[in-house]
Design an enzyme around this catalytic site. Structure first.
Site, PDB file in Angstrom:
ATOM      1  N   SER A  36       0.836  -1.195   0.000  1.00  0.00           N
ATOM      2  CA  SER A  36       0.000   0.000   0.000  1.00  0.00           C
ATOM      3  C   SER A  36       0.870   1.243   0.000  1.00  0.00           C
ATOM      4  CB  SER A  36      -0.889   0.021   1.241  1.00  0.00           C
ATOM      5  OG  SER A  36      -0.118   0.333   2.395  1.00  0.00           O
ATOM      6  N   ASP A  37       0.338   2.324  -0.528  1.00  0.00           N
ATOM      7  CA  ASP A  37       0.953   3.608  -0.243  1.00  0.00           C
ATOM      8  C   ASP A  37       0.733   3.873   1.246  1.00  0.00           C
ATOM      9  OD1 ASP A  37       2.174   6.063  -0.444  1.00  0.00           O
ATOM     10  OD2 ASP A  37       1.014   6.724  -2.180  1.00  0.00           O
ATOM     11  N   TRP A  38       1.512   4.783   1.812  1.00  0.00           N
ATOM     12  CA  TRP A  38       1.489   4.993   3.251  1.00  0.00           C
ATOM     13  C   TRP A  38       0.151   5.599   3.689  1.00  0.00           C
ATOM     14  CZ3 TRP A  38       5.236   2.543   1.561  1.00  0.00           C
ATOM     15  CH2 TRP A  38       6.334   2.161   2.319  1.00  0.00           C
TER      16      TRP A  38
END
Length: 766
Positions: free
Chosen positions: A232-234
């Site tokens: 995932s992106d953060w």
């Protein structure tokens, strides 16, 4: 020796379900979760992609405190190099630095499409063109991963604005996604197999990217054959259970065990979820051991890599205008006024997750002075102007007066202009395309002096240039990394011949852009109404003037294109074609030229852009010499995505190969015929139109026989009808008429109508 797949599965058998779920998220902001009981290590990731932004864990606990590292040019600059060699060099150096610092994965490259020049993160994206983005990123990924360091291709997908990026839905039709917004990712996956892919924050047609099984499982893994890990992106996780089921392996950063616990609880009553967890854990462990089993000493030589950063920027600088004033000649340039704070304090990188903590930053003033030029300096305007309007007004007047005074005693004026840091950053979008007003006004005043004026730009995306016709030269540095000052000086003085070209269109005004009415203006939905017409595809289709076209850039020498020849005049499915062109350096100095090949579809099988980039190469041509440049084309060079076929399709017919120095300057062309055995699906119903049937070779003859055997009411209207309805009108009217009208107007019996329908269905089913 690397862990084999069977060894990884043996480790998995020893893991408890709770331990497996713990591996599904990070242990903190930058590390994976270890399992000490089984000696499964944690590995570290770091922001990139144009420098190592590794957290300085020894001296600070803040996630934004990073070690000193080399800041290479941002993607807005390196993409202008059109140079696979530069991208390979950059990737190799960064891979070395990661190994030296114990970083398993570099979070990049970022290849989202530059849908609008306003996107706040455009400075770290490669291009408006997916082919260019895919080819350059694949080269970069291969180079990094040759050092046994992973990459994270991002942000998958349609993350083309910063506004409400965590909750906004990118609403886009499948053909547009496939041809524009997914194509770069597809090229990179097929050519380089990145270790990881980072999914984006946004929703896609109402479903979060990280929870989208069509995107991650069907397209990415099954169709493209991606074998790596999806992270995932953060902070991009909404429903972790849905994400695991869709194929998102790793959540970053740590959720403090909250989401892991949710997955564990759900898995106890869901055998299918347990299976998905195992798939995720296997990919996570393989990613961890791919790094741990291949640890190397690496190299982190800041001075050596600074030099490489300078050389990459020199390949990337774009000369946009030159009336002969450049390169500067100390013998004729006379006294030079250097105006603008960027000359001493350059803007060399963007803000946000790619911001590098540099040790050394060179500036153009010192670099030019070292070459013996006679320089005078005036700040002219602040790199970051004050926000207080009254203070700004006072400063503007004072600094402009000082600049005009300095300029009055000089012969040549160099204006170092650009966008302040606050204008471009991750997290928000630009509001307009203009430079700060005080910069534009000062440039106009300096031009009014009648002296020679050169504008040198520091910006991460296109800007308007109301003074473009008045200045003598324009040099686009983009965000050129920590050695931008040296690189700029070398190009300005002719030590380096500029060879960069724009990887994006510079429009005349914001209102001309394809997404003007549908960019960052709705809290919940962003509708991609422009379809496949993004960037130069849009401006060409509308025959619009632009400030500078895609692929444009000047040189201190001149090039001539000749003798375009094709290896064959026709190809079919599975065959390849080689196009070769001769490029001659007709000037007096050596130079590099970026040769571009575009394909134009003449078949009219669907609505398509006028031209599309399908080949590029940067070549060195000595003065007075010629080189041959060749490109290999195949079906993918001619194809568009058919949602009816659910595959790529190139219609039989004529195409045109165009070659030249930019998208708006293609002096050479050659026709080629393409033949395919693939037929587009054609559903036969009473609403199927005559036009569709008459354009299809399978059904054309059947319908014509019906017409020959019957007389319609349109054709039986007498002399008055003949005058009212011409033959051309009949053809056009029949194009839109459904079969039910043919049956009615031709007075077909029920038996003949059923036979016609059966014959048509059999024809398209063969």
């Amino acid at each position: 020796m690397s862990h084999s797949d069977s060894q990884i599965r043996e480790i998995m058998e020893k893991l408890t379900l709770e331990e497996k779920c713990s591996l599904l998220s990070g242990s903190d902001f930058w590390h994976s979760q270890p399992v000490e009981r089984l000696d499964i290590p944690a590995v570290m990731v770091s922001d990139g992609p144009h420098g190592l932004r590794k957290q300085d864990v020894e001296h600070s606990t803040g996630v934004n405190d990073s070690i000193q590292a080399v800041c290479f040019p941002a993607a807005c600059a390196t993409s202008a190099s059109f140079d696979r060699k530069s991208y390979a060099r950059l990737g190799s150096v960064l891979g070395d630095e990661c190994q030296a610092q114990g970083v398993s994965t570099l979070l990049g490259p970022a290849i989202n499409i530059k849908r609008s020049p306003l996107c706040g993160r455009n400075f770290e994206y490669i291009s408006e063109d997916p082919y260019l983005a895919g080819e350059l990123s694949a080269t970069y990924i291969n180079a990094v991963q040759e050092k046994h360091v992973g990459t994270s291709l991002k942000h998958f997908a349609l993350n083309d604005q910063e506004y409400r990026r965590l909750t906004n839905s990118s609403d886009c039709d499948e053909r547009t996604m496939r041809e524009i917004y997914l194509k770069g990712f597809e090229i990179a996956v097929r050519k380089s197999q990145p270790a990881t892919i980072m999914h984006s924050y946004n929703l896609i047609n109402g479903t979060y990217a990280g929870e989208n099984p069509w995107l991650i499982s069907d397209v990415l893994r099954k169709e493209w054959g991606f074998k790596g890990l999806v992270m995932s992106d953060w902070g991009a996780v909404s429903d972790r259970i849905a994400g695991v089921k869709a194929g998102t392996d790793l959540e970053m950063p740590s959720s403090d065990g909250i989401n892991d616990a949710k997955v564990l609880k759900a898995a106890k009553n869901d055998p299918e979820l347990v299976k998905k967890i195992d798939e995720c854990v296997f990919r996570i462990l393989r990613w961890i051991y791919d790094f741990e089993d291949n640890r190397q000493q690496g190299e982190f030589d800041i001075e050596k890599h600074h030099k490489i950063a300078r050389e990459i920027e020199e390949e990337s600088i774009v000369l946009l205008k030159n009336d002969g004033i450049l390169p500067l000649d100390p013998a004729t340039a006379g006294k030079i006024a250097v105006i603008g704070e960027f000359a001493k304090k350059p803007r060399f990188q963007g803000g946000g997750s790619s911001h590098i903590n540099t040790k050394t930053v060179s500036n153009a003033f010192d670099s030019l002075e070292a070459y013996g030029l006679k320089l005078s300096y005036a700040k002219g305007f602040s790199a970051e102007p004050p926000k207080d309007k009254d203070l700004l007004a006072k400063e503007t007047v004072a600094l402009a007066d000082e600049a005009m005074k300095v300029a009055s005693g000089c012969d040549t004026i160099l204006v170092f202009a650009g966008l302040p840091d606050s204008f471009e950053s991750e997290g928000y979008d630009r509001k307009h395309m203009d430079l700060p007003e005080e910069q534009n006004e000062l440039i106009k005043k300096l031009c009014a002096t009648g002296k020679k004026v050169v504008v040198i730009l520091h910006n991460g995306s296109p800007v308007t240039m109301p003074w473009v016709k008045d200045v003598n030269a324009i040099l686009e540095l983009y965000l050129g990394g920590e050695a931008v000052g040296e690189a700029a000086a070398n190009v300005l003085t002719g030590r380096v011949n500029p060879s960069g070209k724009l990887a994006e269109t510079f429009p005349l005004r914001l209102e001309d852009t394809p997404s003007f009415l549908n960019f960052a203006n709705d809290k919940k939905h962003t509708v991609y109404t422009e379809g496949v017409f993004v960037g130069y595809r849009w401006y060409d289709a509308r025959k619009m003037d632009v400030l500078f076209p895609f692929g444009f850039g000047l040189s201190y020498t001149s090039f001539e294109y000749s003798n375009l020849r094709l290896s064959k005049s026709s190809i079919s499915d599975g065959e390849k074609l080689t196009a070769t062109v001769t490029v001659s350096n007709t000037g007096k100095i050596d130079g590099k030229e970026i040769v571009q090949l575009y394909v134009s579809d003449k078949t009219e099988s669907t609505v398509r852009p006028k031209i599309e980039l399908k080949g590029f190469d940067k070549v060195f041509v000595p003065a007075g010499k010629s080189v041959d440049v060749s490109f290999e084309l195949d079906k993918s060079s001619f194809a568009w995505y058919s949602t009816d076929l659910q595959d790529w399709y190139a219609a039989s017919g004529e195409y045109e190969i165009k070659v030249g120095p930019s998208s708006r300057d293609l002096p050479l062309s050659a026709p080629v015929a393409f033949t395919t055995s693939v037929k587009l699906p054609l559903e036969i119903t009473l609403d199927t139109t005559c036009g569709d049937l008459l354009k299809d070779e399978r059904t054309k003859g059947i319908l014509n026989k019906v017409f020959e055997a019957t007389t319609s009411e349109i054709e039986n209207g007498g002399a008055n009808a003949d005058e009212a309805i011409t033959e051309e009108m009949k053809i056009n009217m029949m194009d839109a008429h459904p079969l039910r009208n043919v049956i009615s107007w031709s007075h077909l019996s029920e038996e003949l109508a059923e036979k016609m329908m059966a014959d048509l269905r059999r024809a398209v089913e063969k």
